[in-house]
Structure formats: structure tokens, C-alpha cells
Design a protein around this motif. Structure first.
Motif, PDB file in Angstrom:
ATOM      1  N   ARG A 327       0.330  79.726  45.101  1.00 36.60           N
ATOM      2  CA  ARG A 327      -0.808  79.488  46.001  1.00 36.60           C
ATOM      3  C   ARG A 327      -0.327  78.883  47.322  1.00 36.60           C
ATOM      4  NH1 ARG A 327      -5.780  79.929  43.621  1.00 36.60           N
ATOM      5  NH2 ARG A 327      -5.865  79.898  41.330  1.00 36.60           N
ATOM      6  N   LEU A 328       0.597  77.945  47.228  1.00 36.38           N
ATOM      7  CA  LEU A 328       1.118  77.289  48.427  1.00 36.38           C
ATOM      8  C   LEU A 328       1.875  78.286  49.294  1.00 36.38           C
ATOM      9  CD1 LEU A 328       1.490  74.610  49.952  1.00 36.38           C
ATOM     10  CD2 LEU A 328       3.558  74.215  48.600  1.00 36.38           C
ATOM     11  N   LEU A 329       2.644  79.162  48.673  1.00 34.03           N
ATOM     12  CA  LEU A 329       3.383  80.175  49.430  1.00 34.03           C
ATOM     13  C   LEU A 329       2.408  81.052  50.212  1.00 34.03           C
ATOM     14  CD1 LEU A 329       6.114  81.586  50.048  1.00 34.03           C
ATOM     15  CD2 LEU A 329       5.667  83.044  48.054  1.00 34.03           C
ATOM     16  N   ASN A 330       1.333  81.485  49.581  1.00 33.29           N
ATOM     17  CA  ASN A 330       0.349  82.300  50.289  1.00 33.29           C
ATOM     18  C   ASN A 330      -0.259  81.554  51.470  1.00 33.29           C
ATOM     19  OD1 ASN A 330       0.690  84.526  48.674  1.00 33.29           O
ATOM     20  ND2 ASN A 330      -1.408  84.597  47.917  1.00 33.29           N
ATOM     21  N   GLU A 331      -0.519  80.267  51.279  1.00 38.47           N
ATOM     22  CA  GLU A 331      -1.061  79.471  52.383  1.00 38.47           C
ATOM     23  C   GLU A 331      -0.076  79.406  53.539  1.00 38.47           C
ATOM     24  OE1 GLU A 331      -2.288  75.617  51.155  1.00 38.47           O
ATOM     25  OE2 GLU A 331      -3.679  76.359  49.615  1.00 38.47           O
ATOM     26  N   GLU A 332       1.188  79.167  53.236  1.00 38.44           N
ATOM     27  CA  GLU A 332       2.189  79.012  54.293  1.00 38.44           C
ATOM     28  C   GLU A 332       2.489  80.340  54.988  1.00 38.44           C
ATOM     29  OE1 GLU A 332       5.630  77.016  52.795  1.00 38.44           O
ATOM     30  OE2 GLU A 332       4.502  75.255  52.161  1.00 38.44           O
ATOM     31  N   LEU A 333       2.289  81.449  54.283  1.00 32.15           N
ATOM     32  CA  LEU A 333       2.512  82.763  54.885  1.00 32.15           C
ATOM     33  C   LEU A 333       1.222  83.354  55.458  1.00 32.15           C
ATOM     34  CD1 LEU A 333       4.944  84.419  52.287  1.00 32.15           C
ATOM     35  CD2 LEU A 333       5.507  83.102  54.334  1.00 32.15           C
ATOM     36  N   ASP A 334       0.156  82.556  55.459  1.00 31.55           N
ATOM     37  CA  ASP A 334      -1.130  82.981  56.034  1.00 31.55           C
ATOM     38  C   ASP A 334      -1.656  84.256  55.394  1.00 31.55           C
ATOM     39  OD1 ASP A 334      -1.238  80.854  57.950  1.00 31.55           O
ATOM     40  OD2 ASP A 334       0.241  81.923  59.149  1.00 31.55           O
ATOM     41  N   VAL A 335      -1.510  84.376  54.080  1.00 34.67           N
ATOM     42  CA  VAL A 335      -2.058  85.522  53.362  1.00 34.67           C
ATOM     43  C   VAL A 335      -3.572  85.335  53.245  1.00 34.67           C
ATOM     44  CG1 VAL A 335      -2.115  86.779  51.174  1.00 34.67           C
ATOM     45  CG2 VAL A 335       0.062  85.933  52.076  1.00 34.67           C
ATOM     46  N   PRO A 336      -4.368  86.243  53.776  1.00 29.09           N
ATOM     47  CA  PRO A 336      -5.817  86.069  53.730  1.00 29.09           C
ATOM     48  C   PRO A 336      -6.399  86.496  52.388  1.00 29.09           C
ATOM     49  CG  PRO A 336      -5.317  88.113  54.833  1.00 29.09           C
ATOM     50  CD  PRO A 336      -3.989  87.471  54.507  1.00 29.09           C
ATOM     51  N   SER A 337      -7.563  85.949  52.056  1.00 31.42           N
ATOM     52  CA  SER A 337      -8.339  86.488  50.938  1.00 31.42           C
ATOM     53  C   SER A 337      -9.016  87.770  51.407  1.00 31.42           C
ATOM     54  CB  SER A 337      -9.406  85.477  50.511  1.00 31.42           C
ATOM     55  OG  SER A 337     -10.352  85.323  51.569  1.00 31.42           O
ATOM     56  N   PRO A 338      -9.545  88.585  50.487  1.00 30.19           N
ATOM     57  CA  PRO A 338     -10.301  89.759  50.937  1.00 30.19           C
ATOM     58  C   PRO A 338     -11.443  89.391  51.886  1.00 30.19           C
ATOM     59  CG  PRO A 338      -9.789  89.973  48.619  1.00 30.19           C
ATOM     60  CD  PRO A 338      -9.365  88.590  49.018  1.00 30.19           C
ATOM     61  N   ARG A 339     -12.112  88.262  51.615  1.00 34.68           N
ATOM     62  CA  ARG A 339     -13.185  87.831  52.507  1.00 34.68           C
ATOM     63  C   ARG A 339     -12.647  87.545  53.901  1.00 34.68           C
ATOM     64  NH1 ARG A 339     -18.087  85.064  51.805  1.00 34.68           N
ATOM     65  NH2 ARG A 339     -17.681  84.690  49.598  1.00 34.68           N
ATOM     66  N   ALA A 340     -11.563  86.764  53.965  1.00 37.49           N
ATOM     67  CA  ALA A 340     -10.991  86.411  55.265  1.00 37.49           C
ATOM     68  C   ALA A 340     -10.424  87.632  55.977  1.00 37.49           C
ATOM     69  CB  ALA A 340      -9.904  85.351  55.086  1.00 37.49           C
ATOM     70  N   HIS A 341     -10.036  88.635  55.218  1.00 37.43           N
ATOM     71  CA  HIS A 341      -9.497  89.864  55.799  1.00 37.43           C
ATOM     72  C   HIS A 341     -10.594  90.725  56.416  1.00 37.43           C
ATOM     73  CE1 HIS A 341      -6.340  92.807  56.412  1.00 37.43           C
ATOM     74  NE2 HIS A 341      -6.998  93.734  55.736  1.00 37.43           N
ATOM     75  N   GLY A 342     -11.840  90.377  56.134  1.00 37.69           N
ATOM     76  CA  GLY A 342     -12.956  91.098  56.738  1.00 37.69           C
ATOM     77  C   GLY A 342     -13.604  92.136  55.842  1.00 37.69           C
TER      78      GLY A 342
END
Length: 386
Positions: A327-342
Motif C-alpha cells: 500500500r505504501l509503495l502505491n502511495e509513493e508511486l502515486d498509483v491512483p484508485s479507479p475512482r481517482a483515475h476518473g
């Protein structure tokens, strides 16, 4: 039951490996390759240099530069027409996973005919196709070392997994210098994609001692260097390590299998046009959390291999650290959720049952330590949305 292992016949890894394409083609007795790539790569100076070197050595290359992200049956059919019109004897995939997967598919249909849907899983095609040489320009898909190709059927919007030795490149030239100008978003998404390959290969029901060794090394290398490659694009040490790790991860899952993350990822890409690496990254932490209880020892070994947990840690401590660190790796790499991806919420909820059916139909979830029902996959899609 013995494991079935297969690797490219020729594998050259390191700075400048791509400059040896002519030598490798000659060694394989090939002289009329069709280079398969995308418009951007075709415009790059290094691609023109590749063409020039081939011509200087008496090789007569053609170029098919019409590939698209997440290759489609229409593009593959166009590639087959170009192959036949030029009477080429081989394919060279230059680019990320999409050009390489396209080259594999063109090689398959060029040799055996038919339509791509004739070859989708659970079909396995081991009969030889036309030779393919892979020259990856991204560090993540591992397509240069796998016996898989993923092609979207434009008539059904299904991302089809096509498997077998026919899809395995004859040679792979893995040159990290071709990745030095990868944008940060692509570096992150393909890097987590490679990490997913390694983790799923290790926990898969089809894992074996050889794939385990490749997967452990890939996990260790990728997790240690991916952040640096993302934050400092000019870090050659990190770029080289991530490229090597991605190829190892590809070899691992090609000789083991992927599992639930990939099964759920393909429908997201097909219906919402999300890049394969990004959809894997979106799914990895939540699917891992769902699965750890069914193979705590294997997931704990993943955490220890990546230095997330001490060698003497309990399995519970290690698996907890694994989910937290992913989870932390995704945060640091700015991986969006499907919602955040639009992605539209209503459309996501509407398609979740169909995506669950398509995920199960791919066969990949059956390799997962915890094999889910369709209802559980729908719940996971809801949880992943954000």
C-alpha cells in the motif's frame, strides 16, 4: 508432476544489447524481419539506428508501426497483412509489451492462420510460430521472456490471454539504456506490474523451484530499486536493476503462472482502457490482503525476500508488513484508485459482475492461493474502486 520450463533460446542482457540485433538475426538464419512497433518508437533516433545497422549488414527489414496500447485484433490483422505482403521470415517486436505482444500474435497467425479468438485460453498453442525477436523499451511486462500474448477482441471487448510455446520469443535483447527516457508514470506502472508478476509467480499453485528462484530474485531487485528509478530517471544503476528484475519476473511467471490480480486486471483494461500495468498496480495490495490467509508461508517469504520483514519474523508479522508496504509503495508511486483515475462509479458497479465472470473465465484466478467465487471478485472490485 514435473514442471514444464521454457526460456528464449537467446537472451542478451545489458547496456547496448539492442545493437546486437543483426548478429542475433544472422545467428538464427533470418534475413527479412518485419519490425513491429508503435508510431512514437518508430520516430526515435535509436530505432532509426537499428534499421541502419540492419541494412548495413545486408538484412532487409520492413516496419509495421501501427501498434496501439493494449493491442487489438484489428491491429494484429493489419500486421498479418503487412507480413504476407512483404514475405518476411520473422518478427522483431520493439517497444513495450504492446508491440511485443502484437509481434507474437502476428507470428502466430502468420504461421497457423485463423483468428486470434481461436487461440485464447484455455487453448495452449505449442506448435512453432514464425520466429520472434523481442527488444523491450520498458521495464515491466516481461513479454520478451514469456509464452503469453494478450490481445483485445474488438468485437467483444474481451482481453484474450493466448498461451503456449508459439508465443515465446526466439531471442530477447534486454537493453536498459532504451528505458532511460521512460516517463515517471510509465516507470511506476510497469515496475509494479513486474513486481506483481514475481509475487504471483511465487504464490501460484503452479510454482516450482526454478520459478521460485527467479521470482525471489526479481522481487528483491525490483523492490530495492523501483522507487529510485521513479524519482531519478537518470539513475542508471536503478534502471538496469529494474530492467533485469522485470525480465526475471517474466521468466518466473511464464514458467509458473499469474493469478487473481491478472485475472481481475484484464477486464479493467478491456472495458475502461486502463493500461495493464496500472490496473495491476491498483489491484495488488487489496488482492494480496484477500489472499494471504490461504498461503501465509509463501506470502511471508515474499516479504522477507524484499526486506520488508526480518528473517526471523513470524508469518503473521511478515504478511502484515507485506500488505502495508505494498500500500505504501502505491502511495509513493502515486498509483491512483479507479475512482481517482476518473472511472465512472455507476459504470464500474454495472460492469463488476461481468468483469468477475471474465476474470474467472481467464483461468488465472484458479492459480491463486485463495480461489474466489464470482461474488467475492465483485466485492474486491468494489473495494478497489476507492
Amino acid at each position: 508432476m514435473p514442471a514444464s520450463l521454457a526460456l528464449p533460446r537467446v537472451l542478451r542482457v545489458g547496456a547496448g544489447a539492442s545493437t546486437e540485433l543483426a548478429e542475433v538475426l544472422n545467428s538464427l538464419g533470418l534475413s527479412r524481419p518485419l519490425l513491429v512497433t508503435d508510431p512514437f518508437i518508430a520516430s526515435r533516433p535509436f530505432f532509426q539506428e537499428i534499421l541502419s545497422r540492419l541494412e548495413q549488414t545486408g538484412i532487409s527489414p520492413g516496419v509495421f508501426a501501427e501498434t496501439v496500447p493494449d493491442p487489438t485484433t484489428d491491429v494484429v490483422d493489419a500486421g498479418v497483412r503487412a507480413l504476407r505482403e512483404g514475405d518476411f521470415d520473422s518478427l522483431v517486436g520493439v517497444g513495450g509489451g504492446s508491440p511485443i505482444d502484437t509481434a507474437k500474435a502476428v507470428a502466430l497467425l502468420g504461421a497457423h492462420g485463423g483468428r486470434m479468438r481461436d487461440y485464447k485460453a484455455p487453448v495452449v498453442t505449442d506448435a512453432p510460430a514464425l520466429p520472434v525477436v523481442a527488444v523491450p523499451t520498458t521495464a515491466g511486462t516481461g513479454s520478451e521472456s514469456t509464452r503469453y500474448s494478450i490481445i483485445t477482441d474488438v468485437e467483444t471487448d474481451e482481453k484474450m490471454l493466448c498461451a503456449g510455446l508459439a508465443m515465446l520469443p526466439r531471442a530477447a535483447l534486454v537493453d536498459f539504456e532504451l528505458t532511460l527516457d521512460m516517463p515517471a508514470r510509465l516507470t511506476a506502472d510497469t515496475g509494479v506490474d513486474a513486481l506483481t508478476h514475481a509475487i504471483e509467480a511465487f504464490v501460484s499453485a503452479k510454482a516450482n523451484p526454478i520459478s521460485d528462484g527467479l521470482a525471489r530474485d526479481a522481487m528483491r531487485t525490483l523492490f530495492a530499486h523501483l522507487r529510485s528509478a521513479y524519482t531519478d530517471p537518470d539513475d542508471r544503476t536503478a534502471r538496469e536493476a529494474v530492467m533485469a528484475g522485470a525480465t526475471q519476473a517474466g521468466m518466473a511467471f511464464s514458467n509458473s503462472s499469474v493469478a487473481l490480480v491478472h485475472g481481475m486486471s484484464r477486464p479493467i483494461g478491456a472495458h475502461f482502457k486502463v493500461a495493464h500495468g496500472l490496473s495491476n498496480a491498483m489491484l495488488l495490495p487489496i488482492v494480496t490482503e484477500f489472499s494471504v490467509g490461504s498461503a501465509p508461508d509463501r506470502y511471508a517469504d515474499c516479504a522477507r525476500a524484499m526486506g520488508m520483514a526480518a528473517p526471523g519474523s513470524t508469518d503473521g508479522e511478515a504478511t502484515g508488513a507485506l500488505v502495508w508496504e505494498l500500500r505504501l509503495l502505491n502511495e509513493e508511486l502515486d498509483v491512483p484508485s479507479p475512482r481517482a483515475h476518473g472511472i465512472d462509479a455507476e459504470r464500474w458497479w454495472e460492469l463488476a459482475p461481468l468483469m468477475a465472470e471474465q476474470a474467472l473465465a481467464s483461468g488465472s484466478p484458479a492459480n491463486n492461493p485463495r480461489v474466489p467465487s464470482a461474488e467475492e471478485i465483485v466485492e474486491l472490485y468494489h473495494a478497489v474502486y476507492g
